[in-house]
Scaffold this active site. Structure first.
Site, short mmCIF file in Angstrom:
data_model
loop_
_atom_site.label_atom_id
_atom_site.label_comp_id
_atom_site.label_asym_id
_atom_site.label_seq_id
_atom_site.Cartn_x
_atom_site.Cartn_y
_atom_site.Cartn_z
N GLU A 263 64.76 3.22 15.57
CA GLU A 263 64.78 4.44 14.75
C GLU A 263 65.89 4.38 13.71
OE1 GLU A 263 62.27 6.26 14.85
OE2 GLU A 263 61.44 5.62 16.77
N GLU A 292 57.89 0.57 8.84
CA GLU A 292 57.94 -0.11 10.13
C GLU A 292 58.62 -1.47 10.01
OE1 GLU A 292 57.02 1.92 12.41
OE2 GLU A 292 57.02 0.65 14.20
#
Lengths: 499, 499
Positions: A263, A292
């Site tokens: 994250e 991503e």
């Protein structure tokens, strides 16, 4: 219409979205559950307002005017115009009453999904999923521009310019590569020791370690924060407020460790976007896949680097206060890279993960391009798991109902996850030509790595397309070979295979 | 215009305000400071929208229509109409460009206040405060209806139907009463032992104790939460999400203990408002004064009750794990009720607190009704502290610049704090006729007390005026004698004075 007026309208929509962001963050981190009905009303009202503004008269007027007055736009104004135009065409093309009906269908499908999970039976949701599919098939002609196939239209909503034609080749190569590595490991590999991974590490010990690591990686806690949640995520209210969340398991520290590292990669991306894009829809990632790529760069490139663990393991030992005194760094490192076939995507290791995505991709493609019947899906799913991973779900909870995406209408989204892996490996290859990553990760200052990513990816926000970013950063189009080569080097090392 | 349409407009304004509430809560509890400029933009935009809607064409149309069609309104609709009408008249009467200029003046005054605090000099803010006063003097004629004096107009914005005429009498009585008690204590009292109040109690020990107490008092944590902040507050997003905050001092546990008990009183009020007022401006407290009566009922009525501490002290001892093993409950209780003149309002004990308010009231009245010069204010302030409390500030930070209220334009607000004390004591008197409070507070179930307050105060939200609530709940108008009698009984007991 002046550029300033156009950008003011865009800014106000962004401000609404930023309030919605906080409402969402709060719903997932701290809101008393009893407040959820009230919260639903607030979110429904503000998101309706945001949507109406985004297809409203001011935006329409701006799009019409600037179509023939592009020369009046500044560089930023032009990039914003292009982005808004894309979004407008996506949003405005569907008749509002159909979109409304679709929203209701999504709500029903979500309830059905929860029921299907509980009963472990796809049957419980198949009617609702069929409805979602029917809606999307109805909408695809409205959205379609140059794309060759129906499924291309869906893919493009998450990863601009991606096509089935490209992905078929790429995924075939990735699948073969991974299957080869897995076969070699099965034949000749020595599995690492992993028993100590379940030793108790308190939440506070984990927090101390992983916030230290996230800081080293470049996540700026003065422009973000870390909270607890059930489903970890990164949510950016703006580049100075990009929040991350995690969940903790005291007998499985690696979950939060890699979760926060992951994250933090998303957060660093948002924190590093050029301020000139503030208050515009360009102040976010270029695509799901590129986003991503940044979280996975942290998680599987840096997080699989031996020098990185050489540096961090003493700190980990210090944080865990003696619990791992009997473990040396090589044993520790190897344990983190165990690979094992599993049925659940979010529990998969980094070698097998892309296979989970490829299975979903193949099924989605069958649904939209080959009109496969919904009744066949559970069997197709299970057969593919058996074929690619050698294991078969015993029920649909271990299989086709595990993910929320389809009941949320997000067909075409899954491939982004695999793109993130491939982009990350390709960026690593390009970065390695300029930086000695091992030396940097063994040292105290990781900023050259972050700065390279900011220079080549982060700063542009959503002003450039994924294709262009990857081409400019690496000198070539997406090439899955870098991922395969990288996996080979990591896993053959851990599994003691000489080639 | 149908009632439904009117209530829908009102609901949408409330939804905007609820989003603003969360943004405010987040700014004060967890937002990374670096995000404050972005936050300012979001709040500015949404609050502008909320204000515009509240004086916008739909509200105007509704007010005009229902003025002659009151019979078409339901009971709730009528109460909402009255409230909206009041707010509209308050908001709409000022020319928008003057309101805009006033907002800017407030921002400047806030900066000047911060500077004045730093320099400990009122001089640093006197120009800006004069500007605020000038604005309010300009606005008062627009707001004025039946009020007798200029200052009445300001008072009424916080406590409807309150007047200088009433307050002069009430405050004279309160002042005399407190001065008498203080003189008696000085002459004959034996001060309680307080040395152990600074013993270390960890934040977690304090939290365990005070969340237990707040639950006992009726604060529902499943419809609220407790967070850390610099300036404690209660903020209700809705009746199912009424959040409280506190700050902790490990060498002064009583701060957070009484702080949380206080804020829980505000929270219980909001949590107990009748659901029929959801999504209307009636789903909040009746006035500042009534709200404060509920927090102070918790803090100074229940929190000064001996039986309450008989019940809670063993739990406090358990939470503090031996730290207070040598202290008996009577000694402990007495220590909590020490009284001592102090210069800072928010540090004052419950006996001297009203004097701080009366000083501010008298000065505000001089400013608006007697046109006293701003140059004289610091001296007047200091003289009054010397006269009423026997101590004199050494600088303006200990004196006239200590509070944020004036730089925020909140002249007329301070009296609400004292009203809260008097209402609380009067409610206690009325409650005692129906309930045996001592027995209840000595027992395990406090719900009869909470239920009494809900029945007489909470449930009505803002649908009734303070006057009416107090009259209905207690059978008489505001009567300050109950507060004086109550203070006498508490403090004479603690200071061992027989009369």
């Amino acid at each position: 219409m002046k550029e300033q007026e156009f950008l003011q309208e865009v800014k106000e929509i962004e401000l609404l979205n930023s309030a919605l962001g906080l409402l969402e963050w709060d719903s997932q981190t701290g809101m008393p559950e009893a407040g959820s009905e009230f919260r639903g009303e607030t979110v429904g009202y503000l998101s309706g307002m945001s949507f109406e503004r985004s297809v409203g008269p001011k935006i329409q007027e701006a799009l019409t005017y600037f179509e023939t007055h592009l020369e009046e736009l500044s560089e930023v104004g032009l990039a914003v115009y292009s982005k808004i135009k894309e979004e407008y065409e996506l949003n405005h093309s569907i008749p509002p009453e159909r979109m409304q009906a679709y929203t209701t269908a999504l709500t029903n499908a979500h309830s059905a999904w929860l029921k299907a999970r509980k009963e472990k039976e796809f049957d419980q949701m198949k009617t609702e999923i069929q409805t979602i599919i029917d809606f999307l098939k109805e909408f695809i002609p409205y959205w379609k521009k140059d794309e060759a196939t129906s499924y291309d239209v869906l893919l493009n909503q998450y990863e601009p310019e991606l096509t089935v034609e490209k992905l078929d080749k790429i995924f075939a190569q990735v699948k073969d590569g991974i299957m080869d590595i897995r076969a070699t490991i099965a034949e000749k590999g020595t599995a690492p020791r992993t028993d100590f991974l379940s030793r108790t590490v308190t939440k506070e010990q984990q927090r101390t370690f992983v916030t230290g690591v996230a800081k080293d990686l470049g996540y700026d806690f003065s422009r973000g924060r870390l909270d607890d949640t059930v489903h970890p995520f990164m949510l950016d209210l703006n580049r100075n407020d990009a929040r991350i969340t995690t969940r903790w398991d005291e007998t499985n520290f690696s979950m939060a460790t890699f979760g926060v590292i992951h994250e933090a990669g998303h957060g660093i991306y948002e924190q590093s976007i050029d301020p000139k894009y503030d208050y515009t829809p360009l102040s976010t990632g270029a695509s799901m896949g590129i986003h991503e790529s940044q979280s996975l760069f942290n998680e599987i490139i840096i997080g699989s680097n031996k020098q990185f663990w050489q540096k961090q393991f003493p700190f980990f030992k210090e944080c865990t206060e003696g619990t791992f005194d009997d473990i040396d760094v090589d044993t520790f490192y190897d344990s983190l890279k165990e690979t094992k076939a599993s049925l659940i995507r979010i529990e998969a290791d980094s070698l097998t993960y892309p296979l989970h995505i490829i299975i979903r991709y193949e099924i989605e493609k069958m649904i939209f391009n080959e009109n496969v019947s919904i009744y066949e899906l559970p069997k197709i799913w299970n057969d593919k798991y058996e074929e690619y991973l050698g294991i078969r779900p015993e029920n649909d909870l271990e299989g086709i109902v595990q993910d929320v995406h389809w009941s949320g209408g997000s067909f075409g989204y899954f491939p982004s996850y695999a793109l993130g892996y491939m982009y990350a490996a390709q960026l690593r290859h390009a970065m390695s030509k300029e930086l000695d990553m091992d030396t940097i990760l063994a040292g105290a200052d990781y900023s050259p790595i972050k700065n390279w990513l900011t220079q080549h990816i982060h700063q542009y926000g959503a002003s450039r397309k994924p294709n262009q970013l990857i081409m400019d950063a690496t000198g070539e189009e997406l090439n899955p070979q870098y991922l395969i080569d990288y996996m080979k080097s990591v896993y053959y090392d851990v599994y003691k295979i000489d080639e």
